[in-house]
Scaffold this motif. Structure first.
Motif, PDB file in Angstrom:
ATOM      1  N   ILE A   1      50.090  47.203  32.457  1.00 39.76           N
ATOM      2  CA  ILE A   1      49.591  47.261  33.742  1.00 39.76           C
ATOM      3  C   ILE A   1      49.563  45.735  34.526  1.00 39.76           C
ATOM      4  O   ILE A   1      50.020  45.585  35.583  1.00 39.76           O
ATOM      5  N   THR A   2      49.205  45.020  33.430  1.00 39.74           N
ATOM      6  CA  THR A   2      49.412  43.501  34.070  1.00 39.74           C
ATOM      7  C   THR A   2      51.072  43.037  34.466  1.00 39.74           C
ATOM      8  O   THR A   2      50.906  42.727  35.630  1.00 39.74           O
TER       9      THR A   2
ATOM     10  N   HIS B   1      51.479  45.036  37.902  1.00 38.03           N
ATOM     11  CA  HIS B   1      50.690  44.246  38.775  1.00 38.03           C
ATOM     12  C   HIS B   1      51.445  42.952  39.321  1.00 38.03           C
ATOM     13  O   HIS B   1      51.540  42.884  40.635  1.00 38.03           O
ATOM     14  N   GLU B   2      51.996  42.057  38.460  1.00 33.71           N
ATOM     15  CA  GLU B   2      52.446  41.023  38.909  1.00 33.71           C
ATOM     16  C   GLU B   2      53.866  41.069  39.579  1.00 33.71           C
ATOM     17  O   GLU B   2      54.258  40.286  40.326  1.00 33.71           O
TER      18      GLU B   2
ATOM     19  N   CYS C   1      53.135  46.270  41.796  1.00 33.19           N
ATOM     20  CA  CYS C   1      52.676  47.370  41.644  1.00 33.19           C
ATOM     21  C   CYS C   1      51.064  47.637  41.996  1.00 33.19           C
ATOM     22  O   CYS C   1      50.381  46.586  41.704  1.00 33.19           O
ATOM     23  N   ARG C   2      50.714  48.517  42.865  1.00 35.56           N
ATOM     24  CA  ARG C   2      49.388  48.901  43.248  1.00 35.56           C
ATOM     25  C   ARG C   2      48.971  50.306  43.099  1.00 35.56           C
ATOM     26  O   ARG C   2      47.871  50.738  43.530  1.00 35.56           O
TER      27      ARG C   2
ATOM     28  N   TYR D   1      42.616  50.350  36.162  1.00 35.55           N
ATOM     29  CA  TYR D   1      43.315  50.492  37.797  1.00 35.55           C
ATOM     30  C   TYR D   1      42.165  49.963  38.657  1.00 35.55           C
ATOM     31  O   TYR D   1      42.421  49.340  39.685  1.00 35.55           O
TER      32      TYR D   1
ATOM     33  N   TYR E   1      42.127  46.285  38.741  1.00 34.61           N
ATOM     34  CA  TYR E   1      42.992  45.676  39.579  1.00 34.61           C
ATOM     35  C   TYR E   1      43.196  46.228  41.158  1.00 34.61           C
ATOM     36  O   TYR E   1      43.983  45.784  41.771  1.00 34.61           O
TER      37      TYR E   1
ATOM     38  N   TRP F   1      43.760  49.331  42.202  1.00 35.80           N
ATOM     39  CA  TRP F   1      44.822  50.050  42.518  1.00 35.80           C
ATOM     40  C   TRP F   1      44.322  51.457  43.096  1.00 35.80           C
ATOM     41  O   TRP F   1      43.057  51.573  43.170  1.00 35.80           O
TER      42      TRP F   1
END
Length: 467
Positions: free
Chosen positions: A224-225, A228-229, A232-233, A285, A288, A290
């Motif tokens: 997920i990290t 995200h980096e 991705c959202r 999620y 972050y 998301w």
């Protein structure tokens, strides 16, 4: 017969026409869920012929061809691309009243300026004409997206994906912004015979051992990290239904251990595990910020013989009939109770449950975010005229259509983007008819704004897009 789909296709009165032509038509497309190939986008693929661009991978068309008694050789088999296209052209006249008939002619017009109705007697000429066009850079993969005014699209990738192709796209001179959605279904389906081998793949990607449930959670959090980096959202899950079984931490660890040791786990344990892991993921999620998506209700891989021959996503799925409401309520409530419920889109595949879903999302719209919990557009078997209309009506009657984030293609084909036009025409016609009937005021400017919001602005705001 020519010019079957005219400028006022599906628009039944002057209000519908004004709303579509003056407000909806020119809005950019935000396609926040699809299954397009990042590799094809990254490499700006040039298709060799119309079959490659249009029929390969399209299980909607494949199902129609099989229904007509056409041999698999001409569908996914060894026949030439030209032979496959000619079989599709033979099939098209028989698809009347199936959405394929509308989509086929919209796509031929919007991408290739072909206004004739596709039939066996003109199929070869159309195949050759489009084939010549496809050789031009003006019809490359990215050019096709630009032509359709696609401002943003979001593909769908497994946690093991390196996102290398997305990195290439990000550095390319390409107007359309392309992101990905995190889809960890393979880690959730503990009842799959491929589960243990999938854990090995995930372990290889993360460089860490996955022999305990905690290590699995760590690996997924790592991915997920990583996603995200790289921009991705959004996450996505394709499930028959959500899960609400309670369990203890020790029970989940024991269930996971039994599975990787090759021991049998019960159906109750399957449900407990899936619920626990989904809750873990949903909380991540939320951390972050998301958007999470749940596509609910598909009964997949019904034909074992053909599934074993051709694999998944080849046309053997259907609508399921699980009870959705209580499990969905409990799942969302557990997250909400911990203040860990992020923006969520719920997609329904069984039309029986439209009002269930439309009412359920309202339980968790807490005033913190406009349209925080969404009843998603009609998808798969319901992304047709009646299915879209029913979803729009259920949402309008029970929630606020004005907050809706609109349409998406959910497609594997770059030629599917006229589905947004299809949706917009249907939406404008619904409003136009109610204006004409006196059910809505003749306030075209305000209603036009609402339509533009549904077509574009709501999604742009909901997904925090900088376009």
């Amino acid at each position: 017969m020519s010019h079957y789909i005219g400028p006022d296709f599906l628009l039944e009165n002057r209000y519908s026409k004004e709303l579509y032509h003056d407000y909806a038509h020119s809005m950019p497309i935000i396609d926040y869920h699809n299954h397009l190939s990042p590799s094809q986008i990254a490499n700006d693929v040039i298709f060799q012929n119309l079959t490659q661009a249009w029929i390969h991978g399209d299980h909607y068309k494949w199902r129609a061809l099989r229904t007509l008694g056409i041999d698999e050789k001409f569908i996914t088999g060894s026949a030439s691309d030209k032979e496959k296209f000619l079989k599709w052209a033979y099939a098209v006249p028989f698809t009347m009243r199936n959405p394929l008939y509308h989509w086929t002619h919209l796509e031929l017009q919007r991408y290739f300026q072909i206004t004739d109705v596709l039939r066996p007697d003109n199929a070869l000429a159309i195949y050759d004409e489009v084939g010549q066009k496809l050789q031009s850079p003006e019809y490359s993969y990215r050019s096709l997206l630009t032509h359709m005014n696609v401002a943003y699209l979001c593909t769908t990738e497994d946690p093991t994906d390196t996102l290398e192709d997305h990195g290439k796209i990000a550095t390319a001179n390409f107007k359309t912004k392309v992101s990905t959605a995190f889809r960890p279904d393979n880690a959730i389906h503990i009842d799959s015979t491929q589960f243990n081998s999938y854990l090995q793949q995930l372990s290889k990607v993360t460089g860490a051992d996955i022999s305990t449930y905690d290590q699995l959670c760590d690996a997924l959090a790592n991915r997920i990290t990583y996603f995200h980096e790289r921009g991705c959202r959004i996450s996505d899950h394709g499930l028959p239904h959500l899960y609400s079984e309670s369990s203890t931490e020790s029970e989940i660890k024991s269930i996971f251990k039994k599975k990787i040791e090759g021991r049998t786990i019960t159906q109750k344990e399957v449900r407990q595990y899936k619920c626990a892991l989904l809750l873990f993921l949903s909380k991540k999620y939320h951390e972050y910020d998301w958007v999470q998506q749940f596509h609910l209700g598909a009964l997949r891989n019904n034909n074992t013989r053909m599934y074993e021959t051709l694999g998944p996503n080849t046309g053997w799925d259907s609508i399921g009939d699980w009870l959705q409401a209580e499990r969905l309520s409990k799942f969302l409530n557990r997250l909400d109770s911990e203040n860990a419920l992020c923006k969520t889109i719920i997609y329904n595949l069984n039309p029986r449950d439209n009002e269930v879903m439309a009412s359920m999302v309202g339980n968790f719209n807490d005033g913190s975010i406009k349209g925080k919990i969404q009843f998603g557009s009609g998808w798969w078997f319901l992304d047709q005229k009646e299915g879209m209309t029913n979803q729009i009506n259920a949402l309008s009657n029970i929630g606020l259509l004005s907050c809706f984030v609109g349409m998406l293609t959910d497609s594997r084909s770059v030629l599917s983007f006229p589905r947004h036009e299809y949706f917009r025409r249907i939406l404008c016609n619904i409003f136009g008819k109610e204006i004409e009937n006196g059910e809505l005021p003749t306030d075209i400017k305000w209603i036009g704004k609402l339509i533009q919001d549904v077509c574009y602005h709501n999604a742009r705001s909901y997904f925090n897009l900088e376009l």
